[in-house]
Design a protein around this motif. Structure first.
Motif, short mmCIF file in Angstrom:
data_model
loop_
_atom_site.label_atom_id
_atom_site.label_comp_id
_atom_site.label_asym_id
_atom_site.label_seq_id
_atom_site.Cartn_x
_atom_site.Cartn_y
_atom_site.Cartn_z
N GLY A 1 -11.09 -5.46 -2.10
CA GLY A 1 -9.92 -4.88 -2.77
C GLY A 1 -9.20 -3.90 -1.88
O GLY A 1 -8.50 -3.02 -2.36
N ALA B 1 -8.90 -6.85 4.08
CA ALA B 1 -8.07 -8.07 4.04
C ALA B 1 -7.56 -8.41 5.44
O ALA B 1 -7.60 -9.57 5.86
CB ALA B 1 -6.90 -7.88 3.07
N ALA C 1 -5.20 -17.00 0.90
CA ALA C 1 -5.11 -15.52 0.91
C ALA C 1 -4.14 -15.12 -0.20
O ALA C 1 -3.10 -14.52 0.04
CB ALA C 1 -4.64 -15.03 2.26
N SER D 1 -4.52 -10.67 -5.38
CA SER D 1 -5.06 -10.40 -6.72
C SER D 1 -3.93 -10.10 -7.70
O SER D 1 -2.79 -9.88 -7.30
CB SER D 1 -6.04 -9.22 -6.66
OG SER D 1 -5.38 -8.09 -6.12
N VAL E 1 0.82 -1.21 0.00
CA VAL E 1 0.00 0.00 0.00
C VAL E 1 0.85 1.26 0.00
O VAL E 1 0.39 2.32 -0.36
CB VAL E 1 -0.97 0.04 1.20
CG1 VAL E 1 -1.98 -1.07 1.12
CG2 VAL E 1 -0.24 -0.02 2.50
N ARG F 1 1.95 -3.64 -8.21
CA ARG F 1 1.31 -4.50 -7.21
C ARG F 1 2.31 -4.93 -6.13
O ARG F 1 1.98 -4.98 -4.97
CB ARG F 1 0.73 -5.74 -7.92
CG ARG F 1 0.08 -6.74 -7.03
CD ARG F 1 -1.31 -6.28 -6.62
NE ARG F 1 -1.67 -6.81 -5.32
CZ ARG F 1 -2.68 -6.37 -4.59
NH1 ARG F 1 -3.45 -5.40 -5.01
NH2 ARG F 1 -2.94 -6.90 -3.43
N SER G 1 -7.55 -2.81 4.39
CA SER G 1 -8.28 -2.73 5.66
C SER G 1 -9.20 -3.95 5.83
O SER G 1 -9.28 -4.54 6.90
CB SER G 1 -9.11 -1.45 5.69
OG SER G 1 -9.86 -1.33 4.50
C1 LIG Z 1 0.06 0.52 -4.67
C2 LIG Z 1 -1.06 0.02 -3.79
C3 LIG Z 1 -1.60 0.86 -2.83
C4 LIG Z 1 -2.64 0.40 -2.01
N1 LIG Z 1 -3.12 1.25 -1.04
C5 LIG Z 1 -4.07 0.81 -0.19
C6 LIG Z 1 -4.52 1.64 0.90
O1 LIG Z 1 -4.04 2.77 1.07
N2 LIG Z 1 -5.49 1.17 1.70
C7 LIG Z 1 -6.02 -0.09 1.56
O2 LIG Z 1 -6.90 -0.46 2.36
N3 LIG Z 1 -5.61 -0.90 0.55
C8 LIG Z 1 -4.65 -0.49 -0.31
N4 LIG Z 1 -4.20 -1.33 -1.31
C9 LIG Z 1 -4.80 -2.66 -1.45
C10 LIG Z 1 -4.12 -3.66 -0.51
O3 LIG Z 1 -2.75 -3.68 -0.78
C11 LIG Z 1 -4.70 -5.04 -0.75
O4 LIG Z 1 -6.08 -5.01 -0.54
C12 LIG Z 1 -4.09 -6.05 0.23
O5 LIG Z 1 -2.70 -6.16 0.04
C13 LIG Z 1 -4.71 -7.43 0.01
O6 LIG Z 1 -4.10 -8.33 0.88
P1 LIG Z 1 -4.09 -9.87 0.52
O7 LIG Z 1 -3.33 -10.53 1.63
O8 LIG Z 1 -5.44 -10.34 0.20
O9 LIG Z 1 -3.25 -9.98 -0.86
P2 LIG Z 1 -1.73 -9.61 -1.17
O10 LIG Z 1 -1.25 -8.52 -0.28
O11 LIG Z 1 -1.68 -9.42 -2.64
O12 LIG Z 1 -0.93 -10.93 -0.77
C14 LIG Z 1 -1.14 -12.14 -1.47
C15 LIG Z 1 0.15 -12.96 -1.35
O13 LIG Z 1 -0.11 -14.29 -1.79
C16 LIG Z 1 1.03 -14.75 -2.52
N5 LIG Z 1 0.59 -15.88 -3.36
C17 LIG Z 1 -0.29 -15.89 -4.40
N6 LIG Z 1 -0.42 -17.13 -4.92
C18 LIG Z 1 0.42 -17.94 -4.20
C19 LIG Z 1 0.75 -19.32 -4.28
N7 LIG Z 1 0.19 -20.13 -5.17
N8 LIG Z 1 1.66 -19.81 -3.40
C20 LIG Z 1 2.23 -19.00 -2.46
N9 LIG Z 1 1.96 -17.68 -2.35
C21 LIG Z 1 1.06 -17.16 -3.22
C22 LIG Z 1 1.46 -13.51 -3.31
O14 LIG Z 1 2.81 -13.64 -3.71
C23 LIG Z 1 1.27 -12.41 -2.26
O15 LIG Z 1 2.45 -12.24 -1.48
C24 LIG Z 1 -3.17 -0.91 -2.16
C25 LIG Z 1 -2.64 -1.75 -3.16
C26 LIG Z 1 -1.60 -1.30 -3.95
C27 LIG Z 1 -1.04 -2.22 -5.01
#
Ligand SMILES: Cc1cc2nc3c(=O)[nH]c(=O)nc-3n(C[C@H](O)[C@H](O)[C@H](O)COP(=O)(O)OP(=O)(O)OC[C@H]3O[C@@H](n4cnc5c(N)ncnc54)[C@H](O)[C@@H]3O)c2cc1C
Length: 440
Positions: A278, A283, A78, A81, A10, A106, A281
């Motif tokens: 998406g 997640a 988890a 995306s 983020v 990303r 917060s």
């Molecule tokens: C530039 C940017 C700014 C953002 N700013 C904000 C913000 O200010 N506020 C906010 O609320 N949200 C923000 N977001 C969104 C937030 O980052 C995401 O909603 C959050 O990271 C989602 O968390 P997650 O754990 O679901 O997925 P991710 O953080 O994407 O983590 C998923 C993990 O799973 C791993 N993975 C996938 N498939 C496999 C597999 N087969 N085997 C092993 N590992 C695997 C990936 O490598 C990754 O490390 C932002 C996103 C970006 C890109």
């Protein structure tokens, strides 16, 4: 898969813009930190298969190619995306990878690639004027210096931040974008990218006008698709938005499999419609619930997503809760609107800052169902107060009774959220009177 743990994607743009010194500072929790709490982290390891019937996963070390299987009692998916790449002719090579000078944002690796490319970039083009596109535009502008080069933003939508705020609220933001030297091309589609010494980009506006641009760096920020490969392998139900369907306990349709974060779909609190998660917060909250439940606890997230979101762009804070007016209208709800622009302190007191609040109220029962706030300060906490009211299905008349703090140096007697509620309540009662009169 990621070589880092709990990386703050983020904040990637904050490193690009120079607010945070180094990408290393974004890594808050090391594998060692997790180990102290009895959690084993296997980084640089990809889970390649899930057998939800026999309850084991297969994983491969990306370092040495070794394969391993692990049994589980309960599994939490988890996987996050994957950035969308629009089907623009020329944007990818034959193998599907992005051409030189074109990036998505990303991961930290993406941000490092952009950071390397900025140094030799004079003209940067960003496709997508949503949260990430705008935050990237600000970071690039700040990194390049306001007088140097050009930063352009292209979006098919007619205004910036279209999934967060309505056009009337976006206008003040667009003025700020323009005053910081970022060119915004609304209602415009990129139709072709050609890579030579620079990228040559062709665009077409909604009115059919063609334009050409050259760019040394292109960032594609048009949203993400949930990464559901493992969810599908496990046999989890996938919803209409393309995410893994979860309930309030983060259970999927498959026994023993939970899911959390960007790979999931949950329902919108206000409309009840399926919605992709998406936000970090959400997640984090889902991750906590899924983790507790996977080891035998009983926890739930709220009945739906409020989508409370905020950012600070070009000196302005923006926050929103719930669907926008446009989204509600698409769902057949024509909300009553209460909108005011006032100051964060009494008019006579120095230092007050301009703030605009837009409240959306359900036309049938006067429930608060959406809010947008834009201003120089104090924006996200006001949005959080409004989120509390929306989560409690509070009627606007009741919200109006809220006793807010007052001291001239801090806050006015009637805060802008109260004034906006008053405007909406007046409109709602007048509408109801008119309806009653016509039905008599
Ligand atoms: C530039 C940017 C700014 C953002 N700013 C904000 C913000 O200010 N506020 C906010 O609320 N949200 C923000 N977001 C969104 C937030 O980052 C995401 O909603 C959050 O990271 C989602 O968390 P997650 O754990 O679901 O997925 P991710 O953080 O994407 O983590 C998923 C993990 O799973 C791993 N993975 C996938 N498939 C496999 C597999 N087969 N085997 C092993 N590992 C695997 C990936 O490598 C990754 O490390 C932002 C996103 C970006 C890109």
């Amino acid at each position: 898969v990621s070589p880092t743990v709990s990386t703050h994607v983020v904040a990637c743009h904050n490193v690009l813009g120079g607010v945070i010194d180094s990408f290393d500072n974004l890594i808050e929790y090391s594998p060692e930190w997790f180990r102290r709490f009895g959690v084993q982290v296997k980084h640089s390891t990809e889970v390649t298969a899930v057998d939800a019937g026999r309850r084991f996963v297969t994983m491969v070390s990306l370092a040495n190619g070794e394969e391993e299987t692990i049994d589980y009692d309960n599994l939490v998916i988890a996987t996050g995306s994957i950035p969308k790449v629009p089907p623009i002719p020329g944007i990818t090579r034959h193998d599907g990878s992005l051409i030189e000078r074109v990036f998505t944002l990303r991961t930290i690796e993406d941000a490092l690639g952009i950071a390397r490319a900025i140094d030799s970039a004079n003209h940067c083009l960003i496709i997508g004027a949503g949260l990430i596109g705008l935050e990237t535009a600000e970071a690039l502008r700040s990194r390049m210096g306001s007088a140097i080069g050009q930063v352009s933003l292209v979006d098919t939508e007619p205004h910036v931040l279209a999934t967060m705020v309505d056009p009337d609220m976006a206008r003040v933001l667009e003025d700020s974008v323009a005053s910081h030297g970022v060119d915004f091309l609304p209602s415009t589609t990129v139709t072709q990218i050609q890579s030579e010494v620079q990228c040559h980009v062709k665009c077409r506006s909604a009115r059919g006008e063609e334009s050409s641009h050259s760019a040394d760096l292109i960032v594609v920020a048009v949203g993400c698709n949930p990464d559901i490969a493992l969810g599908k392998m496990a046999g989890c139900l996938i919803g209409p938005t393309g995410g893994i369907v979860v309930d309030g306990c983060c259970r999927t349709s498959i026994s023993g499999v939970y899911a959390a974060g960007d790979c999931t779909e949950y329902r919108d609190f206000v409309t009840g419609h399926p919605l992709l998660v998406g936000l970090g917060s959400v997640a984090v909250r889902q991750g906590r619930v899924a983790g507790i439940n996977a080891v035998g606890g009983v926890e739930q997230v709220a009945e739906g997503l409020l989508n409370s979101r905020t950012t600070r762009l070009f000196g302005l804070e923006v926050a929103a809760v719930g669907p926008t007016q446009c989204e509600l209208q698409e769902r057949g709800i024509n909300p009553i609107v209460g909108k005011v622009t006032s100051s964060t302190r009494p008019a006579y007191f120095p230092g007050g800052k301009r703030i605009t609040v837009k409240l959306l109220v359900h036309p049938d029962d006067a429930r608060l169902i959406g809010a947008q706030v834009v201003g120089d300060e104090g924006v996200h906490l006001r949005a959080d107060v409004l989120a509390t009211a929306i989560l409690s299905s509070m009627k606007v008349g009741r919200f109006l009774q809220l006793e807010t703090c007052y001291a001239p140096s801090v806050a006015p007697t009637l805060d802008c959220v109260t004034l906006a509620a008053e405007a909406a309540y007046t409109r709602w009662t007048r509408d109801r009177r008119d309806k009653e009169r016509t039905s008599d």
